[in-house]
Design a protein around this motif. Sequence first.
Motif, short mmCIF file in Angstrom:
data_model
loop_
_atom_site.label_atom_id
_atom_site.label_comp_id
_atom_site.label_asym_id
_atom_site.label_seq_id
_atom_site.Cartn_x
_atom_site.Cartn_y
_atom_site.Cartn_z
N ASP A 138 0.84 -1.21 0.00
CA ASP A 138 0.00 0.00 0.00
C ASP A 138 0.87 1.25 0.00
O ASP A 138 0.62 2.19 -0.76
CB ASP A 138 -0.93 0.02 1.22
CG ASP A 138 -2.03 -1.02 1.13
OD1 ASP A 138 -2.57 -1.22 0.03
OD2 ASP A 138 -2.35 -1.62 2.18
N GLN A 139 1.87 1.26 0.84
CA GLN A 139 2.79 2.39 0.94
C GLN A 139 3.51 2.61 -0.40
O GLN A 139 3.65 3.73 -0.86
CB GLN A 139 3.79 2.10 2.06
CG GLN A 139 4.72 3.22 2.40
CD GLN A 139 5.72 2.79 3.46
OE1 GLN A 139 6.43 1.79 3.28
NE2 GLN A 139 5.78 3.54 4.55
N TYR A 140 3.93 1.52 -1.03
CA TYR A 140 4.61 1.59 -2.32
C TYR A 140 3.70 2.24 -3.37
O TYR A 140 4.09 3.18 -4.06
CB TYR A 140 5.01 0.18 -2.77
CG TYR A 140 5.68 0.14 -4.12
CD1 TYR A 140 7.05 0.30 -4.26
CD2 TYR A 140 4.93 -0.03 -5.28
CE1 TYR A 140 7.66 0.29 -5.50
CE2 TYR A 140 5.53 -0.05 -6.53
CZ TYR A 140 6.89 0.11 -6.63
OH TYR A 140 7.49 0.10 -7.87
N ILE A 141 2.49 1.76 -3.48
CA ILE A 141 1.54 2.24 -4.50
C ILE A 141 1.23 3.72 -4.31
O ILE A 141 1.10 4.46 -5.29
CB ILE A 141 0.27 1.37 -4.51
CG1 ILE A 141 0.61 -0.03 -5.06
CG2 ILE A 141 -0.85 2.03 -5.34
CD1 ILE A 141 -0.52 -1.04 -4.94
N GLN A 142 1.13 4.17 -3.07
CA GLN A 142 0.78 5.56 -2.79
C GLN A 142 1.82 6.56 -3.30
O GLN A 142 1.52 7.74 -3.43
CB GLN A 142 0.57 5.76 -1.28
CG GLN A 142 -0.68 5.10 -0.76
CD GLN A 142 -1.94 5.56 -1.47
OE1 GLN A 142 -2.19 6.74 -1.63
NE2 GLN A 142 -2.74 4.60 -1.93
N GLU A 143 3.01 6.10 -3.61
CA GLU A 143 4.08 6.98 -4.08
C GLU A 143 3.91 7.43 -5.53
O GLU A 143 4.64 8.30 -5.99
CB GLU A 143 5.44 6.28 -3.95
CG GLU A 143 5.92 6.18 -2.53
CD GLU A 143 6.21 7.55 -1.92
OE1 GLU A 143 6.93 8.35 -2.52
OE2 GLU A 143 5.68 7.80 -0.82
#
Length: 121
Positions: free
Chosen positions: A8-13
């Motif tokens: 999730d953190q990766y995609i939010q970038e």
Amino acid sequence: MKTFTNVDQYIQEFEKETQERLIAIRKLIQETAPEAIESISYGMPAYKVNGKPLVYFGGYKSHIGFYATPTGHSAFEKELSKYKQGKGSVQFPLDEPLPVKLIKEIVLFRLAENQAKSGKK
């Protein structure tokens, strides 16, 4: 390079358009291989089945990188030939439709391969 602790953190970038494609690939992998364990490896979303790598994917400025090494690319050489490739990677351009059916076929192939290697069905 940022360090990510989850997908999730990766995609939010990423920009919205890229996020949508990353989410679509993630969902496709989760639906196709629900037993796959999701993590971050090599700085990108990674999936393993029976402790063995299944596939990886990553977002870039103009494409989505997809990694189904070592055999996923060679088994689908003809289907992937229209895309730019590197060693063990293929690039799906952001300005073209995402080849959802092909990605699913590759995931199924890698899943069957991992299960055969572990003696599971």
